[in-house]
Design an enzyme around this catalytic site. Sequence first.
Site, short mmCIF file in Angstrom:
data_model
loop_
_atom_site.label_atom_id
_atom_site.label_comp_id
_atom_site.label_asym_id
_atom_site.label_seq_id
_atom_site.Cartn_x
_atom_site.Cartn_y
_atom_site.Cartn_z
N SER A 128 0.91 -1.20 -0.06
CA SER A 128 0.06 -0.01 0.11
C SER A 128 0.97 1.31 -0.10
CB SER A 128 -0.80 -0.05 1.31
OG SER A 128 -1.29 1.13 1.60
N TYR A 152 -2.14 5.33 -3.96
CA TYR A 152 -3.21 6.16 -3.79
C TYR A 152 -2.76 7.38 -4.67
CZ TYR A 152 -6.15 3.80 -0.63
OH TYR A 152 -6.85 2.85 0.11
N THR A 178 -5.89 2.54 -6.96
CA THR A 178 -6.92 2.27 -6.27
C THR A 178 -7.78 3.58 -6.59
OG1 THR A 178 -5.92 1.08 -4.46
CG2 THR A 178 -8.01 2.32 -4.05
N LYS A 260 -8.02 -0.70 -9.39
CA LYS A 260 -8.80 -1.44 -8.27
C LYS A 260 -9.92 -0.69 -7.69
CE LYS A 260 -7.62 -3.12 -3.57
NZ LYS A 260 -8.20 -2.16 -2.79
N HIS A 284 -13.76 -2.61 -1.91
CA HIS A 284 -12.66 -2.15 -0.79
C HIS A 284 -13.11 -2.92 0.60
CE1 HIS A 284 -9.74 1.15 -0.29
NE2 HIS A 284 -9.75 0.80 0.89
C1 LIG Z 1 -7.04 -2.07 7.39
C2 LIG Z 1 -7.48 -2.27 5.94
C3 LIG Z 1 -6.78 -1.17 5.22
C4 LIG Z 1 -6.63 -1.03 3.90
N1 LIG Z 1 -5.93 -0.49 3.20
C5 LIG Z 1 -5.95 -0.22 1.83
C6 LIG Z 1 -5.00 0.27 0.95
O1 LIG Z 1 -4.12 1.06 1.60
N2 LIG Z 1 -5.08 0.27 -0.27
C7 LIG Z 1 -5.98 -0.22 -0.97
O2 LIG Z 1 -6.17 -0.22 -2.09
N3 LIG Z 1 -6.96 -0.72 -0.34
C8 LIG Z 1 -6.95 -0.98 1.17
N4 LIG Z 1 -7.75 -1.99 1.63
C9 LIG Z 1 -8.66 -2.66 1.20
C10 LIG Z 1 -7.87 -3.94 0.64
O3 LIG Z 1 -7.15 -4.00 -0.41
C11 LIG Z 1 -9.39 -5.07 -0.05
O4 LIG Z 1 -9.77 -4.29 -1.03
C12 LIG Z 1 -10.47 -5.28 1.21
O5 LIG Z 1 -9.61 -5.74 2.24
C13 LIG Z 1 -10.93 -6.50 0.68
O6 LIG Z 1 -12.04 -6.83 1.49
P1 LIG Z 1 -12.14 -8.01 2.69
O7 LIG Z 1 -10.69 -7.71 3.35
O8 LIG Z 1 -13.29 -7.73 3.37
O9 LIG Z 1 -11.83 -9.28 1.89
C14 LIG Z 1 -7.76 -1.78 3.23
C15 LIG Z 1 -8.39 -2.58 3.87
C16 LIG Z 1 -8.44 -2.97 5.13
C17 LIG Z 1 -9.12 -3.85 5.83
C1 LIG Z 2 -6.74 9.25 5.15
C2 LIG Z 2 -6.05 7.97 4.29
C3 LIG Z 2 -7.05 7.08 3.92
C4 LIG Z 2 -6.08 5.63 3.54
C5 LIG Z 2 -7.26 4.59 3.51
C6 LIG Z 2 -6.56 3.35 3.75
C7 LIG Z 2 -7.60 2.51 3.26
O1 LIG Z 2 -7.76 1.98 2.41
C8 LIG Z 2 -8.48 1.92 4.21
O2 LIG Z 2 -8.34 2.23 5.38
O3 LIG Z 2 -9.35 1.08 3.79
#
Ligand SMILES: Cc1cc2nc3c(=O)[nH]c(=O)nc-3n(C[C@H](O)[C@H](O)[C@H](O)COP(=O)(O)O)c2cc1C
Ligand SMILES: CCCCCCC(=O)C(=O)O
Length: 389
Positions: A128, A152, A178, A260, A284
């Site tokens: 990420s 991002y 994303t 994404k 997401h």
């Molecule tokens: C704690 C957390 C942080 C996340 N951070 C990002 C991120 O930095 N960038 C991103 O594209 N998606 C982020 N996601 C989304 C994941 O890439 C993914 O799309 C999502 O976890 C899928 O859903 P699931 O975990 O319920 O299967 C995050 C998800 C979680 C749970």
């Molecule tokens: C303010 C920054 C937001 C980043 C989000 C990280 C993410 O994808 C998530 O928590 O879901």
Amino acid sequence: MAQHWADFQYEIYLNGTTGAVPRLPTDPSRLEELAEHRLGPGPVGYVAGSAGDGSTARANQAALDRHRIVPRMLRDVHARDLTTELLGRTLPAPLALAPVGVLSIMHPDAESAAARAAAARGVPYILSSASSTPLEQVAEAMGDAERWFQLYWGKDREVTRSFLGRAQASGYSVLVVTLDTPLLAWRPRDLDQAYLPFLHGVGTANYVTDPAFRAGLAKPVHEDPNAAVMHFLGLFGDAGHTWPDLAFLREHWDGPIVLKGVLHPDDARLAADAGVDGVVVSNHGGRQVAGSIAAADALPGVADAVGDRLTVLFDSGVRTGADVFKALALGARAVLLGRPYVYGFGLDGEAGVDHVIRCVLAEFDLTLALSGHARPDTVTRADLAETAP
Ligand SMILES: Cc1cc2nc3c(=O)[nH]c(=O)nc-3n(C[C@H](O)[C@H](O)[C@H](O)COP(=O)(O)O)c2cc1C
Ligand SMILES: CCCCCCC(=O)C(=O)O
């Protein structure tokens, strides 16, 4: 050479009481329960939480559950091969680890350790932009394993250009952009605890080490860390981007680009027209639009629209090997695993991530075989029956 993922079950039966394998649960619900019980309420709430009333996160799993596998018998599934070709690469299985920011809130070893666990199994780790560790350091931890970088796509073009340059110089070869997070959604579990890791500087490591980002600060980061955090919050997303802006990313990235957060077939067509290489059908994990379509319900429409032009990946709701099978049947080439590996990481660091990868792939291998398939790419929609909600 094909790996025998299913062998993990006998390893557990044989060694499960000796301490030679991690004693984390193999059931993803029990893993989540344990994480809820053992990890701090702020961090675990941030991971488990979702947007609004949580209905999208629930719908993701309900949609996968509604599809039932119809196993076929008396097919030779003795010798199985899970290797999967995509984006010009050969993966050991149709699985990658989803980009998850701020991993240091779950375990102090942070992204380098999670990436090492993935690298050791040959599973792509998607780092990420909002990692707790600079991308160069994570790249080093991964040796010569496959590296993917998630962007991002923020407001400052110089910072974006700099991120892309740094990622390419550090050997990241696939760019995942994303699209669904130009703004942070309304997330009640975090709001009720007033918990947002970024406000404490966590998840800003790639930014505060970036020369282009630092050029936008009035004072050095160590002199005014709060100003750096506010600068990050102001520029991490850009709600003004439109499809033609993708040309900028294409111009500054040499390898495959994957978008994404695509859910509508028309957006998938626009992605193909824009000359990218793939899409991740994802909401997401229900963290952005409360009330949105379940990702698994969006997948067949996207696959029908662009499956012959783009590599279609999937996430949001994948918990088990059976879910991986269903996602492939609905049109995905491979899936990204999200929260389950993060819980494994919180509970047992690098070993916990390894445990979760092996559980999912062992179960997938067995599901494949028991449903009459020796390879992932022979799975089709005909392997599923859709039941009433
Ligand atoms: C704690 C957390 C942080 C996340 N951070 C990002 C991120 O930095 N960038 C991103 O594209 N998606 C982020 N996601 C989304 C994941 O890439 C993914 O799309 C999502 O976890 C899928 O859903 P699931 O975990 O319920 O299967 C995050 C998800 C979680 C749970
Ligand atoms: C303010 C920054 C937001 C980043 C989000 C990280 C993410 O994808 C998530 O928590 O879901």
